[in-house]
Design a protein around this motif. Sequence first.
Motif, PDB file in Angstrom:
ATOM      1  N   LEU A 160      33.003 -10.967 -27.573  1.00 14.38           N
ATOM      2  CA  LEU A 160      33.321 -11.865 -28.675  1.00 14.38           C
ATOM      3  C   LEU A 160      33.833 -13.179 -28.115  1.00 14.38           C
ATOM      4  CD1 LEU A 160      33.664 -12.016 -31.831  1.00 14.38           C
ATOM      5  CD2 LEU A 160      36.024 -11.307 -31.478  1.00 14.38           C
ATOM      6  N   GLY A 161      33.388 -14.282 -28.678  1.00 14.15           N
ATOM      7  CA  GLY A 161      33.833 -15.583 -28.209  1.00 14.15           C
ATOM      8  C   GLY A 161      34.390 -16.417 -29.346  1.00 14.15           C
ATOM      9  N   VAL A 162      35.436 -17.171 -29.053  1.00 13.10           N
ATOM     10  CA  VAL A 162      35.946 -18.176 -29.989  1.00 13.10           C
ATOM     11  C   VAL A 162      35.562 -19.528 -29.408  1.00 13.10           C
ATOM     12  CG1 VAL A 162      37.948 -19.109 -31.206  1.00 13.10           C
ATOM     13  CG2 VAL A 162      37.869 -16.669 -30.632  1.00 13.10           C
ATOM     14  N   VAL A 163      34.793 -20.302 -30.162  1.00 18.10           N
ATOM     15  CA  VAL A 163      34.204 -21.532 -29.645  1.00 18.10           C
ATOM     16  C   VAL A 163      34.463 -22.678 -30.617  1.00 18.10           C
ATOM     17  CG1 VAL A 163      32.409 -20.272 -28.390  1.00 18.10           C
ATOM     18  CG2 VAL A 163      31.968 -21.060 -30.729  1.00 18.10           C
ATOM     19  N   HIS A 164      34.206 -23.904 -30.166  1.00 20.05           N
ATOM     20  CA  HIS A 164      34.249 -25.037 -31.083  1.00 20.05           C
ATOM     21  C   HIS A 164      33.009 -25.883 -30.932  1.00 20.05           C
ATOM     22  CE1 HIS A 164      35.255 -27.914 -27.900  1.00 20.05           C
ATOM     23  NE2 HIS A 164      36.274 -27.149 -27.514  1.00 20.05           N
ATOM     24  N   ASN A 165      32.693 -26.589 -31.988  1.00 20.93           N
ATOM     25  CA  ASN A 165      31.454 -27.337 -32.069  1.00 20.93           C
ATOM     26  C   ASN A 165      31.771 -28.696 -32.698  1.00 20.93           C
ATOM     27  OD1 ASN A 165      28.802 -28.118 -32.202  1.00 20.93           O
ATOM     28  ND2 ASN A 165      28.126 -26.458 -33.535  1.00 20.93           N
ATOM     29  N   PRO A 170      26.994 -31.126 -30.453  1.00 26.08           N
ATOM     30  CA  PRO A 170      26.635 -29.789 -30.930  1.00 26.08           C
ATOM     31  C   PRO A 170      26.626 -28.744 -29.827  1.00 26.08           C
ATOM     32  CG  PRO A 170      24.692 -31.206 -30.829  1.00 26.08           C
ATOM     33  CD  PRO A 170      25.881 -32.083 -30.573  1.00 26.08           C
ATOM     34  N   LEU A 171      26.984 -27.519 -30.200  1.00 24.50           N
ATOM     35  CA  LEU A 171      26.993 -26.388 -29.271  1.00 24.50           C
ATOM     36  C   LEU A 171      25.766 -25.532 -29.553  1.00 24.50           C
ATOM     37  CD1 LEU A 171      28.690 -24.830 -27.111  1.00 24.50           C
ATOM     38  CD2 LEU A 171      29.665 -23.529 -29.011  1.00 24.50           C
ATOM     39  N   PRO A 217      38.435 -33.061 -18.320  1.00 27.87           N
ATOM     40  CA  PRO A 217      37.507 -33.421 -17.238  1.00 27.87           C
ATOM     41  C   PRO A 217      36.127 -33.839 -17.732  1.00 27.87           C
ATOM     42  CG  PRO A 217      38.761 -31.473 -16.640  1.00 27.87           C
ATOM     43  CD  PRO A 217      39.095 -31.761 -18.076  1.00 27.87           C
ATOM     44  N   ALA A 218      35.481 -34.680 -16.968  1.00 28.66           N
ATOM     45  CA  ALA A 218      34.126 -35.138 -17.288  1.00 28.66           C
ATOM     46  C   ALA A 218      33.197 -33.947 -17.470  1.00 28.66           C
ATOM     47  CB  ALA A 218      33.613 -36.055 -16.184  1.00 28.66           C
ATOM     48  N   GLY A 219      32.413 -33.981 -18.538  1.00 29.28           N
ATOM     49  CA  GLY A 219      31.493 -32.894 -18.828  1.00 29.28           C
ATOM     50  C   GLY A 219      32.032 -31.877 -19.788  1.00 29.28           C
ATOM     51  N   ALA A 220      33.358 -31.805 -19.955  1.00 26.15           N
ATOM     52  CA  ALA A 220      33.938 -30.901 -20.947  1.00 26.15           C
ATOM     53  C   ALA A 220      33.580 -31.410 -22.341  1.00 26.15           C
ATOM     54  CB  ALA A 220      35.447 -30.803 -20.782  1.00 26.15           C
ATOM     55  N   ILE A 221      33.484 -30.505 -23.303  1.00 27.19           N
ATOM     56  CA  ILE A 221      33.052 -30.899 -24.640  1.00 27.19           C
ATOM     57  C   ILE A 221      34.011 -31.909 -25.260  1.00 27.19           C
ATOM     58  CG2 ILE A 221      32.595 -30.066 -26.982  1.00 27.19           C
ATOM     59  CD1 ILE A 221      31.495 -27.537 -25.839  1.00 27.19           C
ATOM     60  N   CYS A 222      35.321 -31.721 -25.085  1.00 28.08           N
ATOM     61  CA  CYS A 222      36.286 -32.668 -25.659  1.00 28.08           C
ATOM     62  C   CYS A 222      36.169 -34.037 -25.006  1.00 28.08           C
ATOM     63  CB  CYS A 222      37.709 -32.119 -25.525  1.00 28.08           C
ATOM     64  SG  CYS A 222      38.052 -30.719 -26.629  1.00 28.08           S
ATOM     65  N   ASN A 223      35.813 -34.088 -23.737  1.00 24.42           N
ATOM     66  CA  ASN A 223      35.564 -35.356 -23.070  1.00 24.42           C
ATOM     67  C   ASN A 223      34.348 -36.042 -23.683  1.00 24.42           C
ATOM     68  OD1 ASN A 223      33.594 -36.444 -20.626  1.00 24.42           O
ATOM     69  ND2 ASN A 223      35.668 -37.281 -20.514  1.00 24.42           N
ATOM     70  N   GLU A 224      33.293 -35.274 -23.952  1.00 27.48           N
ATOM     71  CA  GLU A 224      32.091 -35.844 -24.549  1.00 27.48           C
ATOM     72  C   GLU A 224      32.362 -36.334 -25.966  1.00 27.48           C
ATOM     73  OE1 GLU A 224      28.804 -33.183 -24.183  1.00 27.48           O
ATOM     74  OE2 GLU A 224      29.013 -32.995 -22.006  1.00 27.48           O
ATOM     75  N   ALA A 225      33.249 -35.635 -26.689  1.00 30.49           N
ATOM     76  CA  ALA A 225      33.625 -36.079 -28.029  1.00 30.49           C
ATOM     77  C   ALA A 225      34.358 -37.416 -27.959  1.00 30.49           C
ATOM     78  CB  ALA A 225      34.494 -35.025 -28.701  1.00 30.49           C
ATOM     79  N   GLN A 287      34.252 -27.872 -35.539  1.00 30.60           N
ATOM     80  CA  GLN A 287      34.162 -26.610 -36.267  1.00 30.60           C
ATOM     81  C   GLN A 287      34.478 -25.475 -35.300  1.00 30.60           C
ATOM     82  OE1 GLN A 287      33.220 -26.108 -39.756  1.00 30.60           O
ATOM     83  NE2 GLN A 287      34.264 -24.227 -39.145  1.00 30.60           N
ATOM     84  N   VAL A 288      35.524 -24.717 -35.603  1.00 30.18           N
ATOM     85  CA  VAL A 288      35.904 -23.580 -34.768  1.00 30.18           C
ATOM     86  C   VAL A 288      35.246 -22.334 -35.347  1.00 30.18           C
ATOM     87  CG1 VAL A 288      37.808 -22.195 -33.879  1.00 30.18           C
ATOM     88  CG2 VAL A 288      38.092 -24.669 -34.185  1.00 30.18           C
ATOM     89  N   GLY A 289      34.642 -21.541 -34.492  1.00 32.58           N
ATOM     90  CA  GLY A 289      33.949 -20.352 -34.958  1.00 32.58           C
ATOM     91  C   GLY A 289      33.989 -19.230 -33.937  1.00 32.58           C
ATOM     92  N   ILE A 290      33.334 -18.149 -34.280  1.00 33.65           N
ATOM     93  CA  ILE A 290      33.251 -16.989 -33.399  1.00 33.65           C
ATOM     94  C   ILE A 290      31.789 -16.653 -33.158  1.00 33.65           C
ATOM     95  CG2 ILE A 290      35.474 -15.900 -33.891  1.00 33.65           C
ATOM     96  CD1 ILE A 290      34.212 -14.383 -36.114  1.00 33.65           C
TER      97      ILE A 290
END
Length: 319
Positions: A160-165, A170-171, A217-225, A287-290
């Motif tokens: 199970l994963g908890v992810v954000h988009n 987009p993820l 860090p560069a390449g992390a999703i929050c960095n890209e946001a 959007q946080v999801g599973i």
Amino acid sequence: MIEIAALRALVAVEQQGSVVAASEAMGFSPSAVSQQIKKLEKQSGVTVLERHGRGVLLTDRGMALAEYGRRILGELEELQATLLADPEKPSGVLRLVAFSTACRGLVGPMLGKLAPARTGTGGSSAAAGSGLGGPGLEVRVVAEDPREAVQRVATGEADLGVVHNWHSVPLVIPENMVHEDLCLDTADVLLNSAHPLAGRTAVEPSDLVDESWISTPAGAICNEALLAILAGLGRVPDIRIYDPDFSTHIAMVQQGVAVALVPRLGRPELPAGVVAVPVVNPMQQRQVGIVYRKTMTASPSIRHVVRLLQDVAAGLEVG
């Protein structure tokens, strides 16, 4: 007769790209994986791997066998998760992977709802892998960014994963997985209280073009946001500091050396001297999801943990 363990080794090599990577994912030595591959070749009568430089490639027969293997392993997993599981008694070990702020804001409270809580034997920390749970169910947690979390779940390393988009980043979710929304998480710009924008009720991207930033860090999703905020203005944020920990971001803002884009989920109470100002036009939200594999849809353990995560998310004020 082809053994399941040998098929599992081949599928792992296909998914991970090498015998060494497959051994790390499976928790075995490379020689043990190689032995399973040799056993599979003997049982099937076909060569499944061939040397390519210092690595290996799957042969055409190997690719076909791996495809059959994925289907067989998926059906076996579905059987174990449904017909062989008691729907009223979630049990076993559930491997959960989540991004860091979700570990603090969602997974921690969820684990608190599993009663009685107890320490597992899987590791010494959440980042390294820790086990908590109730009678019959043990949850082991690993902290990973969403892309890595999706990969772990897709290949069976986690359940199970908890992810954000982020809406701007987009993820990608593979076809063998299910995605369910949990909550919407808003990110604010954190400013030192002496900053000229600190008294505003909201800021727009155009207000932020000349700021000095701290970023993940560069390449992390929050960095890209963060990069996407100024992309529409033809500008690139002036990122002076890179650090994966939002606690460091808050500390740097408090010192007045940078501003930061920090989501509300899992964010601690801000110290004196730091204020949060929403970004609008557009709002910065994720959007946080599973996510979990389709073969685990009816798993009592998956459904139980998902319901607990949904209960926690319903009580959050992060949107």
